[in-house]
Every structure is written in C-alpha cells, then in structure tokens.
Scaffold this motif. Structure first.
Motif, mmCIF file in Angstrom:
data_model
loop_
_atom_site.group_PDB
_atom_site.id
_atom_site.type_symbol
_atom_site.label_atom_id
_atom_site.label_comp_id
_atom_site.label_asym_id
_atom_site.label_seq_id
_atom_site.Cartn_x
_atom_site.Cartn_y
_atom_site.Cartn_z
ATOM 1 N N GLN A 22 0.850 -1.187 0.000
ATOM 2 C CA GLN A 22 0.000 0.000 0.000
ATOM 3 C C GLN A 22 0.889 1.241 0.000
ATOM 4 O OE1 GLN A 22 -2.716 -0.256 3.294
ATOM 5 N NE2 GLN A 22 -4.062 -1.645 2.219
ATOM 6 N N GLY A 23 0.467 2.232 -0.753
ATOM 7 C CA GLY A 23 1.216 3.481 -0.825
ATOM 8 C C GLY A 23 2.454 3.407 -1.696
ATOM 9 N N TRP A 24 2.550 2.398 -2.553
ATOM 10 C CA TRP A 24 3.742 2.202 -3.371
ATOM 11 C C TRP A 24 4.004 3.369 -4.310
ATOM 12 C CZ3 TRP A 24 3.147 2.219 -8.609
ATOM 13 C CH2 TRP A 24 1.873 1.968 -9.106
ATOM 14 N N GLU A 25 2.959 4.076 -4.736
ATOM 15 C CA GLU A 25 3.150 5.170 -5.693
ATOM 16 C C GLU A 25 4.118 6.224 -5.172
ATOM 17 O OE1 GLU A 25 0.139 4.172 -4.584
ATOM 18 O OE2 GLU A 25 -1.188 3.805 -6.273
ATOM 19 N N SER A 26 4.003 6.568 -3.894
ATOM 20 C CA SER A 26 4.878 7.610 -3.340
ATOM 21 C C SER A 26 6.323 7.127 -3.230
ATOM 22 C CB SER A 26 4.369 8.065 -1.971
ATOM 23 O OG SER A 26 4.429 6.989 -1.057
ATOM 24 N N ARG A 27 6.542 5.825 -3.141
ATOM 25 C CA ARG A 27 7.902 5.283 -3.062
ATOM 26 C C ARG A 27 8.617 5.348 -4.410
ATOM 27 N NH1 ARG A 27 7.778 -0.063 0.754
ATOM 28 N NH2 ARG A 27 6.404 0.763 2.337
ATOM 29 N N LEU A 28 7.855 5.516 -5.489
ATOM 30 C CA LEU A 28 8.440 5.515 -6.819
ATOM 31 C C LEU A 28 8.538 6.914 -7.422
ATOM 32 C CD1 LEU A 28 6.798 2.301 -8.300
ATOM 33 C CD2 LEU A 28 9.046 2.574 -7.267
ATOM 34 N N GLU A 29 8.452 7.924 -6.603
ATOM 35 C CA GLU A 29 8.596 9.300 -7.069
ATOM 36 C C GLU A 29 10.036 9.748 -6.866
ATOM 37 O OE1 GLU A 29 6.136 12.827 -5.642
ATOM 38 O OE2 GLU A 29 4.659 11.260 -6.072
ATOM 39 N N PRO A 30 10.777 10.025 -7.961
ATOM 40 C CA PRO A 30 12.173 10.463 -7.789
ATOM 41 C C PRO A 30 12.259 11.750 -6.977
ATOM 42 C CG PRO A 30 11.712 9.914 -10.074
ATOM 43 C CD PRO A 30 10.395 9.917 -9.347
ATOM 44 N N ARG A 31 13.313 11.847 -6.177
ATOM 45 C CA ARG A 31 13.559 13.036 -5.353
ATOM 46 C C ARG A 31 14.875 13.664 -5.774
ATOM 47 N NH1 ARG A 31 12.021 10.479 0.488
ATOM 48 N NH2 ARG A 31 9.778 10.473 0.183
ATOM 49 N N PRO A 32 14.961 14.980 -5.744
ATOM 50 C CA PRO A 32 16.207 15.653 -6.134
ATOM 51 C C PRO A 32 17.377 15.199 -5.264
ATOM 52 C CG PRO A 32 14.423 17.239 -5.897
ATOM 53 C CD PRO A 32 13.909 15.933 -5.372
ATOM 54 N N LYS A 33 18.513 14.969 -5.925
ATOM 55 C CA LYS A 33 19.738 14.630 -5.209
ATOM 56 C C LYS A 33 20.574 15.898 -5.114
ATOM 57 C CE LYS A 33 21.819 10.855 -5.776
ATOM 58 N NZ LYS A 33 22.660 9.764 -6.193
ATOM 59 N N THR A 152 5.142 -5.126 -17.082
ATOM 60 C CA THR A 152 5.894 -6.168 -17.783
ATOM 61 C C THR A 152 6.943 -6.857 -16.925
ATOM 62 O OG1 THR A 152 7.461 -4.537 -18.666
ATOM 63 C CG2 THR A 152 5.562 -5.091 -20.040
ATOM 64 N N ASN A 153 7.093 -6.447 -15.675
ATOM 65 C CA ASN A 153 8.130 -7.014 -14.822
ATOM 66 C C ASN A 153 7.600 -7.691 -13.565
ATOM 67 O OD1 ASN A 153 10.848 -6.417 -16.061
ATOM 68 N ND2 ASN A 153 9.876 -4.413 -16.183
ATOM 69 N N GLY A 154 6.364 -8.173 -13.620
ATOM 70 C CA GLY A 154 5.830 -8.999 -12.545
ATOM 71 C C GLY A 154 5.301 -8.257 -11.329
ATOM 72 N N PHE A 155 5.206 -6.941 -11.378
ATOM 73 C CA PHE A 155 4.692 -6.196 -10.227
ATOM 74 C C PHE A 155 3.178 -6.276 -10.207
ATOM 75 C CE2 PHE A 155 8.850 -4.449 -10.933
ATOM 76 C CZ PHE A 155 9.341 -4.278 -9.652
ATOM 77 N N HIS A 156 2.621 -6.420 -9.023
ATOM 78 C CA HIS A 156 1.164 -6.451 -8.882
ATOM 79 C C HIS A 156 0.783 -5.833 -7.547
ATOM 80 C CE1 HIS A 156 0.794 -9.738 -5.892
ATOM 81 N NE2 HIS A 156 1.943 -10.103 -6.386
ATOM 82 N N GLU A 157 -0.393 -5.273 -7.558
ATOM 83 C CA GLU A 157 -0.912 -4.637 -6.346
ATOM 84 C C GLU A 157 -1.936 -5.570 -5.727
ATOM 85 O OE1 GLU A 157 -2.566 -0.249 -5.052
ATOM 86 O OE2 GLU A 157 -2.537 -0.810 -7.137
ATOM 87 N N ASP A 158 -1.699 -5.951 -4.471
ATOM 88 C CA ASP A 158 -2.666 -6.778 -3.763
ATOM 89 C C ASP A 158 -3.765 -5.876 -3.231
ATOM 90 O OD1 ASP A 158 -1.521 -9.249 -4.131
ATOM 91 O OD2 ASP A 158 -0.228 -9.053 -2.382
ATOM 92 N N LEU A 159 -4.965 -6.081 -3.720
ATOM 93 C CA LEU A 159 -6.089 -5.286 -3.258
ATOM 94 C C LEU A 159 -6.730 -6.003 -2.077
ATOM 95 C CD1 LEU A 159 -7.587 -4.366 -6.726
ATOM 96 C CD2 LEU A 159 -6.124 -2.970 -5.272
ATOM 97 N N PRO A 160 -7.115 -5.262 -1.065
ATOM 98 C CA PRO A 160 -7.728 -5.905 0.104
ATOM 99 C C PRO A 160 -9.049 -6.587 -0.267
ATOM 100 C CG PRO A 160 -7.767 -3.504 0.305
ATOM 101 C CD PRO A 160 -7.011 -3.825 -0.947
ATOM 102 N N LEU A 161 -9.280 -7.744 0.343
ATOM 103 C CA LEU A 161 -10.526 -8.474 0.089
ATOM 104 C C LEU A 161 -11.683 -7.926 0.911
ATOM 105 C CD1 LEU A 161 -9.133 -12.124 0.127
ATOM 106 C CD2 LEU A 161 -9.705 -10.734 -1.863
#
Length: 169
Positions: A22-33, A152-161
């Motif tokens: 959950q919340g994976w989208e924010s983990r994939l946002e590049p940040r300035p170095k 295309t690289n096997g990533f999937h989001e587990d949605l709560p049941l």
C-alpha cells in the motif's frame, strides 16, 4: 568472478511476482539529489519466490525525457544483475556492441525511447548484462515508462478483500 545468468533465469526473475505494498506510488517518485542534475529514488522489494530486487528511478531535472527505470536482481552472494532498463531520450548514442561487431542493422540508435534487456549472450562476451537495447514507441514519458515497467516485470498490487468495516468486497 560473477556468475552468468541464463536467459531462462533472467525470464524467470523478470516474471516473478513482486507485490506492491500500500502506498507504493509515493515510493516511486524520484527526489532531487544534492549536487546533481538528477532526481533519483531506490526501492527494494522481495519477490514471491524470495528473491530480492531493487528498483532504481532516475530522471534529469532539466530534460524530463532523459530518465532510467531499472530492475536489479540481488543474488545471495551480494552480486547485482540489471535485468532491464526502461530509458528515455538521452543525448548519447546507444550501440548494441555484439550487433555492431557482426555488422547487423540494429546496432545503434540515438534520441529515442528504448529498453535495455539482460541477455546471456552479452554476459558471455564480457559486455554489460543489459548492454542490448531496443527502441520502443510503447511509451513517451517517464510516467508511461513506469506504468509499462510495472506491467511487464511482474509487479502487482494486492487489493484488500475486505473494506475497513470487515465486509467482503
């Protein structure tokens, strides 16, 4: 000496299911170095077969079409293998060295979106594992490349049941 991954191993690793938390989208946002013209983000994830992967996202702060999204496999001995790299339009020429050495027509290109793919043959010839690349028209932005990369690289989001009240969805 680093071991050579076979094409079958590469395919298996790429297609191994990799759950997105959950919340994976924010983990994939590049940040300035600091002190660079790139923003970057790295993220480690464990696949369902227990393999460890790292996702590296890098984007030029001036030219937003100059980016890389990289999937790296980390083996138990600490070796890292770049399985694929979804690149934007960077200014340098890309050359597929084995193809150039054989005089083949797909040896190089410049200024186009492209995908690097790990291959057994490039490793066996002592080139970078992901030295082979193909031009693509499947994406035209960082966001489009990221979407395709995840699909295309096997990533999937587990949605709560169940919803927050405990009722099944």
């Amino acid at each position: 000496m680093k071991r050579v991954l076979t094409d079958e191993e590469i395919e298996s690793l790429i297609h191994e299911r990799k759950p997105l938390p959950q919340g994976w989208e924010s983990r994939l946002e590049p940040r300035p170095k600091s002190d660079t013209r790139f923003s970057q983000r790295e993220w480690e994830i464990k696949g369902e077969n227990g393999n460890i992967f790292r996702v590296v996202l890098r984007q030029n702060n001036i030219n937003l079409l100059d980016f890389s999204i990289i999937l790296i496999f980390m083996d138990k001995d600490g070796n890292e293998f770049r399985l694929c790299r979804f690149n934007g339009k960077h200014p340098s020429q890309h050359t597929n060295r084995l193809e150039r050495n054989k005089g083949l027509p797909n040896a190089g290109f410049r200024g186009t979106f492209h995908i690097h793919k790990a291959t057994q043959r490039y490793q066996e010839e002592s080139f970078e594992i992901d030295g082979y690349a193909e031009a693509t028209s499947e994406y035209s932005s960082f966001e489009g490349a990221l979407r395709m990369f995840l699909q295309t690289n096997g990533f999937h989001e587990d949605l709560p049941l169940f919803n927050s009240q405990g009722a099944q969805k």
